[in-house]
Design an enzyme around this catalytic site. Structure first.
Site, mmCIF file in Angstrom:
data_model
loop_
_atom_site.group_PDB
_atom_site.id
_atom_site.type_symbol
_atom_site.label_atom_id
_atom_site.label_comp_id
_atom_site.label_asym_id
_atom_site.label_seq_id
_atom_site.Cartn_x
_atom_site.Cartn_y
_atom_site.Cartn_z
ATOM 1 N N HIS A 193 0.856 -1.193 0.000
ATOM 2 C CA HIS A 193 0.000 0.000 0.000
ATOM 3 C C HIS A 193 0.889 1.240 0.000
ATOM 4 O O HIS A 193 1.741 1.407 0.868
ATOM 5 C CB HIS A 193 -0.943 -0.009 1.197
ATOM 6 C CG HIS A 193 -2.001 -1.056 1.104
ATOM 7 N ND1 HIS A 193 -2.402 -1.832 2.172
ATOM 8 C CD2 HIS A 193 -2.748 -1.467 0.046
ATOM 9 C CE1 HIS A 193 -3.348 -2.679 1.781
ATOM 10 N NE2 HIS A 193 -3.572 -2.466 0.500
ATOM 11 N N ALA A 194 0.654 2.127 -0.962
ATOM 12 C CA ALA A 194 1.577 3.210 -1.261
ATOM 13 C C ALA A 194 1.817 4.155 -0.090
ATOM 14 O O ALA A 194 2.947 4.605 0.132
ATOM 15 C CB ALA A 194 1.054 4.001 -2.463
ATOM 16 N N ARG A 195 0.776 4.479 0.671
ATOM 17 C CA ARG A 195 0.908 5.521 1.695
ATOM 18 C C ARG A 195 1.520 5.028 3.001
ATOM 19 O O ARG A 195 1.770 5.822 3.908
ATOM 20 C CB ARG A 195 -0.453 6.141 1.970
ATOM 21 C CG ARG A 195 -1.509 5.174 2.511
ATOM 22 C CD ARG A 195 -2.858 5.861 2.501
ATOM 23 N NE ARG A 195 -3.947 5.004 2.985
ATOM 24 C CZ ARG A 195 -5.226 5.373 2.951
ATOM 25 N NH1 ARG A 195 -5.548 6.562 2.468
ATOM 26 N NH2 ARG A 195 -6.163 4.570 3.397
ATOM 27 N N GLU A 196 1.788 3.731 3.109
ATOM 28 C CA GLU A 196 2.327 3.160 4.343
ATOM 29 C C GLU A 196 3.855 3.239 4.317
ATOM 30 O O GLU A 196 4.557 2.237 4.232
ATOM 31 C CB GLU A 196 1.806 1.728 4.498
ATOM 32 C CG GLU A 196 0.282 1.682 4.606
ATOM 33 C CD GLU A 196 -0.314 0.280 4.521
ATOM 34 O OE1 GLU A 196 0.451 -0.713 4.524
ATOM 35 O OE2 GLU A 196 -1.553 0.165 4.441
ATOM 36 N N ARG A 221 -3.167 5.063 -2.050
ATOM 37 C CA ARG A 221 -3.046 3.713 -1.495
ATOM 38 C C ARG A 221 -2.800 2.653 -2.565
ATOM 39 O O ARG A 221 -2.005 1.733 -2.376
ATOM 40 C CB ARG A 221 -4.336 3.384 -0.742
ATOM 41 C CG ARG A 221 -4.554 1.926 -0.359
ATOM 42 C CD ARG A 221 -5.963 1.755 0.226
ATOM 43 N NE ARG A 221 -6.365 0.368 0.390
ATOM 44 C CZ ARG A 221 -6.212 -0.343 1.499
ATOM 45 N NH1 ARG A 221 -5.614 0.199 2.543
ATOM 46 N NH2 ARG A 221 -6.635 -1.580 1.568
ATOM 47 N N ASN A 254 -3.421 -5.677 -2.372
ATOM 48 C CA ASN A 254 -3.637 -6.684 -1.335
ATOM 49 C C ASN A 254 -5.083 -7.184 -1.303
ATOM 50 O O ASN A 254 -5.512 -7.789 -0.329
ATOM 51 C CB ASN A 254 -3.239 -6.150 0.042
ATOM 52 C CG ASN A 254 -2.820 -7.269 0.978
ATOM 53 O OD1 ASN A 254 -2.121 -8.196 0.563
ATOM 54 N ND2 ASN A 254 -3.247 -7.200 2.231
ATOM 55 N N ARG A 255 -5.809 -6.927 -2.369
ATOM 56 C CA ARG A 255 -7.100 -7.569 -2.620
ATOM 57 C C ARG A 255 -7.088 -8.275 -3.978
ATOM 58 O O ARG A 255 -8.105 -8.777 -4.424
ATOM 59 C CB ARG A 255 -8.242 -6.538 -2.614
ATOM 60 C CG ARG A 255 -8.421 -5.775 -1.319
ATOM 61 C CD ARG A 255 -8.923 -6.674 -0.201
ATOM 62 N NE ARG A 255 -9.394 -5.903 0.941
ATOM 63 C CZ ARG A 255 -8.642 -5.336 1.872
ATOM 64 N NH1 ARG A 255 -7.313 -5.456 1.784
ATOM 65 N NH2 ARG A 255 -9.164 -4.668 2.884
ATOM 66 N N HIS A 313 3.139 -4.058 6.542
ATOM 67 C CA HIS A 313 2.143 -3.003 6.336
ATOM 68 C C HIS A 313 2.174 -2.061 7.549
ATOM 69 O O HIS A 313 2.916 -2.246 8.484
ATOM 70 C CB HIS A 313 0.738 -3.601 6.217
ATOM 71 C CG HIS A 313 0.507 -4.416 4.989
ATOM 72 N ND1 HIS A 313 -0.331 -4.003 3.974
ATOM 73 C CD2 HIS A 313 0.971 -5.632 4.604
ATOM 74 C CE1 HIS A 313 -0.362 -4.924 3.025
ATOM 75 N NE2 HIS A 313 0.424 -5.919 3.380
ATOM 76 N N SER A 314 1.304 -1.052 7.510
ATOM 77 C CA SER A 314 0.995 -0.240 8.691
ATOM 78 C C SER A 314 -0.443 0.244 8.518
ATOM 79 O O SER A 314 -0.956 0.266 7.387
ATOM 80 C CB SER A 314 1.943 0.953 8.810
ATOM 81 O OG SER A 314 1.678 1.941 7.827
ATOM 82 N N TYR A 315 -1.137 0.592 9.594
ATOM 83 C CA TYR A 315 -0.694 0.651 10.958
ATOM 84 C C TYR A 315 -1.649 -0.197 11.789
ATOM 85 O O TYR A 315 -2.651 -0.679 11.265
ATOM 86 C CB TYR A 315 -0.712 2.109 11.468
ATOM 87 C CG TYR A 315 -2.092 2.773 11.436
ATOM 88 C CD1 TYR A 315 -2.907 2.773 12.560
ATOM 89 C CD2 TYR A 315 -2.565 3.354 10.273
ATOM 90 C CE1 TYR A 315 -4.175 3.360 12.533
ATOM 91 C CE2 TYR A 315 -3.821 3.944 10.237
ATOM 92 C CZ TYR A 315 -4.642 3.940 11.362
ATOM 93 O OH TYR A 315 -5.894 4.505 11.316
ATOM 94 N N TYR A 367 -10.612 -8.139 10.578
ATOM 95 C CA TYR A 367 -11.835 -8.243 9.778
ATOM 96 C C TYR A 367 -11.602 -9.182 8.598
ATOM 97 O O TYR A 367 -10.466 -9.498 8.236
ATOM 98 C CB TYR A 367 -12.290 -6.875 9.272
ATOM 99 C CG TYR A 367 -11.185 -5.995 8.724
ATOM 100 C CD1 TYR A 367 -10.543 -6.288 7.520
ATOM 101 C CD2 TYR A 367 -10.775 -4.854 9.405
ATOM 102 C CE1 TYR A 367 -9.539 -5.487 7.021
ATOM 103 C CE2 TYR A 367 -9.768 -4.036 8.921
ATOM 104 C CZ TYR A 367 -9.156 -4.358 7.717
ATOM 105 O OH TYR A 367 -8.160 -3.561 7.233
ATOM 106 N N GLU A 393 1.527 -5.375 10.804
ATOM 107 C CA GLU A 393 0.991 -4.018 10.755
ATOM 108 C C GLU A 393 1.797 -3.214 11.783
ATOM 109 O O GLU A 393 1.630 -3.390 12.986
ATOM 110 C CB GLU A 393 -0.507 -3.989 11.110
ATOM 111 C CG GLU A 393 -1.402 -4.730 10.125
ATOM 112 C CD GLU A 393 -1.699 -3.926 8.871
ATOM 113 O OE1 GLU A 393 -1.264 -2.758 8.786
ATOM 114 O OE2 GLU A 393 -2.372 -4.461 7.967
#
Length: 417
Positions: free
Chosen positions: A176-179, A234, A251-252, A304-306, A356, A378
């Site tokens: 994910h780009a923003r992490e 993202r 990641n989906r 990943h985060s967070y 989830y 995470e």
């Protein structure tokens, strides 16, 4: 005239950068079914960026919801929350201010690589080439394919050269780009592995007996875009025929219960699953490499985060993995090792029941392929900085995460299959 033209070009470039002035990140605390409905209705009626969970479909009772709200919608959100009596708090008072404060480790030229700064892609790529050429006895590199926009996906292979195929671990960062803390960790891991080889007995043994494949940035196009244009981006940057919305959630996009739960078929959604499994070239490149080397890859670790979690399969189903007991034991041991340094608390467990349901994840896919030790980290924090973790936290975050990764690696090394 030339000066005016220059400033005109600069102004045009700056105008293209998305700003987040006055935007807030709120934590909502739904405890009633009506609260869940309200949050989902808000998401349909106004522009809301879900930070955790990452889509409105995943909102449930008694699970905190972190959302970024554009300034123009704050009044309607506050009015709605007041009418509902749903408890809430402000995590980030002004998103743009938080973005500006991320780079709190001092100013240095962007082209200079630093392990305690969030490096741009060009800087990371230069570092990849430099680290490989400087450590030929322990590092090799290979391009496993190009991204949608044509950037090379360069994989580093860490390990003492051997005439035979060694068992290996695959580590990727930046799906994910923003992490941004995620790619920072992959770079830190490489640094630590090379600096401690020969002095740290565990790392020396690991690289003598196994190889570690490191993909420093998985979603390179998105990562670059998050640095140059939209800090909150993202997804990937692919184009889908018939849609004006760009990108897919990588990641989906893996073929693991693909698009059944916790993912969206709407191309404009942050959790868009793609047109087909592995529709994203980045996902296909990684999946092809792991499939090709699955006989030797014994562990898959994705960063990943967070939220401070250590997750393992399954996320697309509440069913327990066949190796659930061992995976849980290792996760708990790794989390304890992490906590021992700075007291940072992690929660361990299967993705579906710990956070989830979400289909199409890389860890579930790797596990179903036969990679037994498949884990998702995470990283810090629990929401008060979220994706905007200050650079001052890079070093402690990476130091503690190294302890957890080394714990898992040691277990894998002793329990090859």
């Amino acid at each position: 005239m030339k000066v005016l033209l220059f400033f005109g070009l600069v102004a045009a470039a700056l105008a293209d950068v998305t700003r987040f002035d006055g935007e807030k990140v709120l934590r909502l605390k739904p405890v009633l079914a009506e609260h869940v409905t309200l949050i989902r209705d808000l998401a349909e009626s106004i522009e809301v960026d879900f930070w955790s969970p990452d889509s409105p479909e995943l909102v449930t009772i008694d699970i905190d919801v972190d959302i970024r709200v554009p300034a123009r919608y704050l009044s309607i959100v506050y009015t709605t929350l007041g009418q509902s009596s749903m408890a809430h708090e402000i995590l980030i008072e002004d998103v743009q201010v938080a973005i500006n404060r991320q780079a709190d480790n001092g100013i240095s030229p962007k082209e200079l690589h630093s392990y305690t700064k969030y490096n741009t892609w060009d800087t990371v790529l230069s570092w990849i080439n430099s680290i490989a050429s400087s450590n030929p006895s322990l590092v090799s590199k290979q391009v496993i394919g190009n991204t949608f926009e044509g950037r090379p996906m360069t994989l580093l292979k860490l390990g003492k050269s051997s005439g035979t195929t060694k068992p290996s671990i695959f580590l990727d960062c930046g799906i994910h780009a923003r992490e941004w803390i995620s790619p920072a960790f992959c770079q830190w891991f490489v640094k630590e592995a090379l600096e401690t080889y020969g002095s740290d007995s565990q790392m020396t043994s690991l690289l003598d007996q196994m190889d570690v494949y490191v993909l420093p940035v998985f979603n390179i196009d998105g990562y670059e875009y998050s640095h140059t244009t939209n800090r909150m981006w993202r997804k990937t940057r692919s184009k889908l025929s018939g849609s004006s919305c760009l990108g897919t959630d990588p990641n989906r996009n893996f073929d693991a219960g693909w698009c059944t739960v916790g993912a969206s078929s709407n191309p404009c959604s942050e959790t868009f699953c793609g047109s087909t499994p592995e529709s994203e070239i980045e996902v296909k490149n990684v999946a092809d490499f792991i499939r090709k080397n699955k006989s030797s890859i014994k562990a898959y670790l994705t960063i990943h985060s967070y939220s401070q979690l250590l997750l393992f399969p399954y996320s697309y189903s509440y069913n327990l993995a066949a190796d659930h007991s061992e995976l849980m034991s290792v996760a708990q041991g790794a989390s304890a090792a992490l906590t021992s340094l700075y007291g940072t608390r992690y929660t361990s467990g299967p993705g579906a029941s710990t956070i989830y349901l979400a289909a199409g994840g890389s860890d579930d896919w790797a596990y179903d392929l036969g990679v037994k030790y498949s884990y998702t980290f995470e990283l810090r924090d629990t929401g008060y900085h979220g994706f905007l973790l200050p650079e001052s936290q890079i070093k402690p975050t990476c130091e503690e995460t190294m302890l957890a990764v080394k714990y898992i690696a040691a277990h894998v090394q002793k329990n090859l299959y």
